[in-house]
Write an enzyme that holds these catalytic residues in place. Structure first.
Site, PDB file in Angstrom:
ATOM      1  N   HIS A   1       0.891  -1.263   0.370  1.00 27.63           N
ATOM      2  CA  HIS A   1       0.148  -0.106   0.706  1.00 27.63           C
ATOM      3  C   HIS A   1       0.782   0.754  -0.331  1.00 27.63           C
ATOM      4  CE1 HIS A   1       0.762   0.246   4.340  1.00 27.63           C
ATOM      5  NE2 HIS A   1      -0.098  -0.867   4.397  1.00 27.63           N
TER       6      HIS A   1
ATOM      7  N   HIS B   1       3.813   1.741   2.737  1.00 30.12           N
ATOM      8  CA  HIS B   1       5.256   0.866   1.968  1.00 30.12           C
ATOM      9  C   HIS B   1       5.815   1.490   0.169  1.00 30.12           C
ATOM     10  CE1 HIS B   1       2.222  -2.740   3.063  1.00 30.12           C
ATOM     11  NE2 HIS B   1       3.299  -2.751   4.310  1.00 30.12           N
TER      12      HIS B   1
ATOM     13  N   CYS C   1       1.397  -9.555  21.116  1.00 29.31           N
ATOM     14  CA  CYS C   1      -0.440  -9.071  20.185  1.00 29.31           C
ATOM     15  C   CYS C   1       0.602 -10.251  18.579  1.00 29.31           C
ATOM     16  CB  CYS C   1      -0.152  -7.795  20.159  1.00 29.31           C
ATOM     17  SG  CYS C   1      -1.064  -7.457  18.772  1.00 29.31           S
TER      18      CYS C   1
ATOM     19  N   CYS D   1       1.642  -7.608  15.254  1.00 27.78           N
ATOM     20  CA  CYS D   1       2.918  -6.844  15.566  1.00 27.78           C
ATOM     21  C   CYS D   1       4.552  -7.733  16.131  1.00 27.78           C
ATOM     22  CB  CYS D   1       3.123  -5.946  17.480  1.00 27.78           C
ATOM     23  SG  CYS D   1       2.537  -4.478  17.432  1.00 27.78           S
TER      24      CYS D   1
ATOM     25  N   CYS E   1      -3.921  -3.505  21.659  1.00 26.84           N
ATOM     26  CA  CYS E   1      -2.956  -3.369  21.854  1.00 26.84           C
ATOM     27  C   CYS E   1      -3.076  -1.805  20.597  1.00 26.84           C
ATOM     28  CB  CYS E   1      -2.812  -4.314  19.745  1.00 26.84           C
ATOM     29  SG  CYS E   1      -1.351  -3.910  18.713  1.00 26.84           S
TER      30      CYS E   1
ATOM     31  N   HIS F   1      -3.124  -2.979  16.757  1.00 28.12           N
ATOM     32  CA  HIS F   1      -4.766  -3.390  16.115  1.00 28.12           C
ATOM     33  C   HIS F   1      -5.958  -3.809  16.013  1.00 28.12           C
ATOM     34  CE1 HIS F   1      -0.308  -4.523  15.031  1.00 28.12           C
ATOM     35  NE2 HIS F   1      -0.963  -4.928  13.507  1.00 28.12           N
TER      36      HIS F   1
ATOM     37  N   LYS G   1      -7.599   7.709  10.452  1.00 29.49           N
ATOM     38  CA  LYS G   1      -6.661   6.204   9.971  1.00 29.49           C
ATOM     39  C   LYS G   1      -6.987   5.832   8.651  1.00 29.49           C
ATOM     40  CE  LYS G   1      -4.730   2.070  11.635  1.00 29.49           C
ATOM     41  NZ  LYS G   1      -3.971   2.086  12.163  1.00 29.49           N
TER      42      LYS G   1
ATOM     43  N   LYS H   1      -9.721  -0.155   5.013  1.00 28.00           N
ATOM     44  CA  LYS H   1     -11.065  -0.168   3.858  1.00 28.00           C
ATOM     45  C   LYS H   1     -12.294  -0.215   3.773  1.00 28.00           C
ATOM     46  CE  LYS H   1      -8.543  -3.511   1.632  1.00 28.00           C
ATOM     47  NZ  LYS H   1      -6.878  -4.562   1.874  1.00 28.00           N
TER      48      LYS H   1
HETATM   49  N1  MSP Z   1       8.252  -7.039   9.004  1.00 32.46           N
HETATM   50  C1  MSP Z   1       8.089  -5.310   9.531  1.00 32.46           C
HETATM   51  C2  MSP Z   1       9.938  -4.541   9.489  1.00 32.46           C
HETATM   52  C3  MSP Z   1      10.855  -5.477  10.061  1.00 32.46           C
HETATM   53  S1  MSP Z   1      12.643  -4.131   9.125  1.00 32.46           S
HETATM   54  C4  MSP Z   1      13.865  -5.084   9.838  1.00 32.46           C
HETATM   55  C5  MSP Z   1       7.064  -4.657   9.599  1.00 32.46           C
HETATM   56  N2  MSP Z   1       6.966  -5.122   8.058  1.00 32.46           N
HETATM   57  S2  MSP Z   1       5.092  -3.794   7.816  1.00 32.46           S
HETATM   58  O1  MSP Z   1       4.938  -4.472   6.630  1.00 32.46           O
HETATM   59  O2  MSP Z   1       4.347  -3.663   8.770  1.00 32.46           O
HETATM   60  O3  MSP Z   1       6.239  -2.009   6.973  1.00 32.46           O
HETATM   61  C6  MSP Z   1       6.067  -1.229   8.379  1.00 32.46           C
HETATM   62  C7  MSP Z   1       6.563  -0.002   7.516  1.00 32.46           C
HETATM   63  O4  MSP Z   1       6.170   0.399   6.414  1.00 32.46           O
HETATM   64  C8  MSP Z   1       7.040   1.035   8.500  1.00 32.46           C
HETATM   65  O5  MSP Z   1       7.889   1.552   9.073  1.00 32.46           O
HETATM   66  C9  MSP Z   1       6.763   2.288   6.842  1.00 32.46           C
HETATM   67  O6  MSP Z   1       8.017   2.016   6.448  1.00 32.46           O
HETATM   68  C10 MSP Z   1       5.355   1.945   5.941  1.00 32.46           C
HETATM   69  N3  MSP Z   1       4.094   1.841   6.723  1.00 32.46           N
HETATM   70  C11 MSP Z   1       3.406   1.383   6.604  1.00 32.46           C
HETATM   71  N4  MSP Z   1       1.580   1.905   6.511  1.00 32.46           N
HETATM   72  C12 MSP Z   1       2.444   3.134   6.774  1.00 32.46           C
HETATM   73  C13 MSP Z   1       1.658   4.400   6.943  1.00 32.46           C
HETATM   74  N5  MSP Z   1       0.517   4.889   6.207  1.00 32.46           N
HETATM   75  N6  MSP Z   1       2.163   5.611   6.618  1.00 32.46           N
HETATM   76  C14 MSP Z   1       4.079   5.685   6.558  1.00 32.46           C
HETATM   77  N7  MSP Z   1       4.346   4.071   5.930  1.00 32.46           N
HETATM   78  C15 MSP Z   1       4.001   3.456   6.337  1.00 32.46           C
HETATM   79  O7  MSP Z   1       6.750  -3.794  10.434  1.00 32.46           O
END
Ligand code: MSP
Length: 509
Positions: A18, A21, A126, A129, A144, A147, A297, A300
């Site tokens: 999304h 990412h 959790c 997390c 949490c 979540h 936030k 969907k």
């Molecule tokens: N897999 C772990 C990270 C392991 S790193 C050794 C994880 N994954 S995650 O899919 O949840 O990705 C988190 C990261 O995705 C956030 O730190 C950020 O970089 C990005 N983001 C996910 N949602 C976001 C927003 N709504 N806004 C900005 N960045 C976001 O945690």
């Protein structure tokens, strides 16, 4: 000149890629491209985190073989990043053998040194997390906060790694260098967490519950805790114990991430590294969270999710990159299709795109499709040229992700200055007066030369449109290799053929 190593978090493959990412991976790409323009060899990694209970659950629900499911999901992330023009050098997948081997080596070393102990533990887990939670971290309904689910109480025998013996070292390290973490409030947040003793970190999960993970080398009944595995991607990517170039990259790493995962990265990770005999990370750049317009936030069910692919379909990839770069600093920021449209029309279509198309259309028509060749550049025009060169130089030199919105402001300001100059000089009047031919050519040449510097400096943010623009004005493209960039006013070659003049950013209403 320094070697630069840039990393993003590796993303969980249980859901679809999304905007969050896309954001972090685009930011890493922008940073990489600026480092290359500093002449610095740069290695950039992004990728997917593929182990753990949460992923196991979706694999089971999918009815697919784990390997197939993971390949499809990782492919979706890769596809999105390719569409976003993210020029990663390494796409991490934690299910790769080379990564697994290094995780096992580190575990074995810590175990051998007596740093990992087995014990029974009861805690609130959790799954979202993939972390045990303290009571104090939950909301008033015991959920949490991220979540909104009640963590499960779990009593298990597991392997633990003691963090507390490193706490004072961590505090000293965090206080010694104020460029380590930006923005600084995140460093203060972590220092706040370090006022209390640190619990042991549970680094295993019994295989009876979690089969999808890296098996502990010293006890096949357990797999590695997913965060222990995932964090090590940053060093396994560059060979850790095995590669002669490891130090060269590791000594100058920049970890980029959002604020959600600072505890694992700034408490667990440096301690793991220290215990394994490595230096802690060099720097962290932390951004906020994207939320929907109005500050809600994204979800969907509320229908306010912004899909990066839809943004690219509607406005083009550079509109997405530009919006993200302009709007997100260290704090939360809002996003919606409407907000993107507004910024697209104001900054890209009406300002930058319009400037480019007016100048290029006029000059190609009046100068026979070639870069004009003035006898000499007039001093007034030269002044503009030098001021644009100065700003572009500053933009490229002072790049830091946290102040990227300021960089974008400087670019817009530079485009305004060029627009004003062009309007004031009225070359369309001078062209009709033969006594002004030289001045007319000087103005046209300088406008093109300024556009060249502008699009070269903007290229890391909007690469696709900048390349188009550079071709249209007869300039050389900027290669994606480390070459120390100089604006060098006057380096556009007179007489060079100009290229296509399609509108870079047509207005979208
Ligand atoms: N897999 C772990 C990270 C392991 S790193 C050794 C994880 N994954 S995650 O899919 O949840 O990705 C988190 C990261 O995705 C956030 O730190 C950020 O970089 C990005 N983001 C996910 N949602 C976001 C927003 N709504 N806004 C900005 N960045 C976001 O945690």
């Amino acid at each position: 000149m320094a070697y630069q190593y840039i990393t993003t978090p590796i993303y969980y493959v249980n859901g679809s890629p999304h905007i969050g990412h896309a954001h972090t991976s685009i930011m890493g790409d922008i940073l990489k491209r600026y480092h290359l323009m500093h002449g610095e060899p740069t290695l950039y990694s992004t990728g997917t985190d593929e182990h753990g209970q949460k992923i196991q659950q979706v694999i089971e629900a999918s009815g697919m073989e784990a390997e197939d499911f993971l390949a499809v999901q990782a492919g979706r992330f890769q596809e999105l990043f390719d569409r976003c023009n993210v020029s990663y050098d390494i796409f991490v997948r934690t299910t790769h053998e080379s990564h697994k081997r290094i995780v096992q080596e580190v575990l074995q070393k810590l175990y051998r040194e007596g740093l990992i102990r087995k014990k029974e533990y009861t805690g609130l887990y959790c799954v979202g997390c993939e972390q045990f939670k303290m009571e104090a971290e939950l909301d008033d309904q015991g959920r949490c906060r991220d979540h909104l689910t009640v963590p499960q109480k779990q009593t298990e025998t597991n392997y633990f790694f003691a963090l507390e013996p490193h706490r004072q070292w961590l505090i000293d390290w965090l206080t010694a260098d104020d460029t380590l973490i930006r923005p600084d409030n995140y460093r203060r947040e972590i220092l706040g967490m370090l006022t209390e003793p640190l619990d042991d970190l549970c680094i295993s999960r019994p295989r009876s519950r979690v089969w999808h993970g890296i098996v502990l080398p010293f006890d096949p009944n357990f797999v590695s805790y997913v965060w222990f595995d995932a964090l090590l991607n940053y060093t396994s990517n560059i060979g850790m114990y095995h590669h002669p170039d490891f130090d060269r990259w590791w000594s100058n790493v920049t970890h980029i991430m959002a604020k959600d995962i600072i505890k694992t990265h700034i408490i667990y990770w440096p301690i793991m590294l220290r215990a394994a005999g490595f230096n802690p990370p060099k720097r962290y750049r932390i951004h906020g969270y994207w939320v929907a317009e109005g500050g809600q936030k994204m979800s969907k069910s509320l229908g306010n999710v912004v899909d990066p692919s839809q943004v690219i379909d509607a406005f083009g990839v550079d509109a997405l990159r530009y919006y993200l770069a302009k709007t997100m600093g260290g704090n939360d920021a809002q996003i919606s299709m409407e907000l993107i449209r507004a910024v697209y029309n104001t900054d890209l279509a009406n300002n930058i795109g319009n400037l480019h198309s007016r100048v290029v259309k006029f000059v190609t028509k009046r100068c026979d499709n070639r870069v004009p060749a003035p006898e000499a550049v007039h001093p007034d025009d030269q002044q503009l040229q030098e001021s644009v060169a100065r700003t572009c130089r500053e933009i490229v030199d002072t790049i830091d992700l946290i102040t990227l919105p300021d960089t974008v402001k400087s670019l817009v300001h530079t485009a305004d200055t060029m627009n004003t100059y062009y309007n004031d000089m009225e070359p369309w009047k001078r062209v009709k007066d033969p006594s002004q031919t030289d001045r007319f050519l000087s103005i046209c040449y300088v406008m093109l030369d300024c556009l060249r510097m502008f699009f070269q400096a903007a290229r890391p943010i909007i690469p696709e449109s900048s390349d188009k623009a550079l071709v249209s004005i007869g300039a050389d493209p900027v290669p994606d290799i480390p070459i120390a960039w100089q604006p060098k006013p006057g380096s556009l070659v007179p007489g060079a053929p100009m290229g296509e003049t399609d509108a870079l950013f047509p207005r979208i209403d």
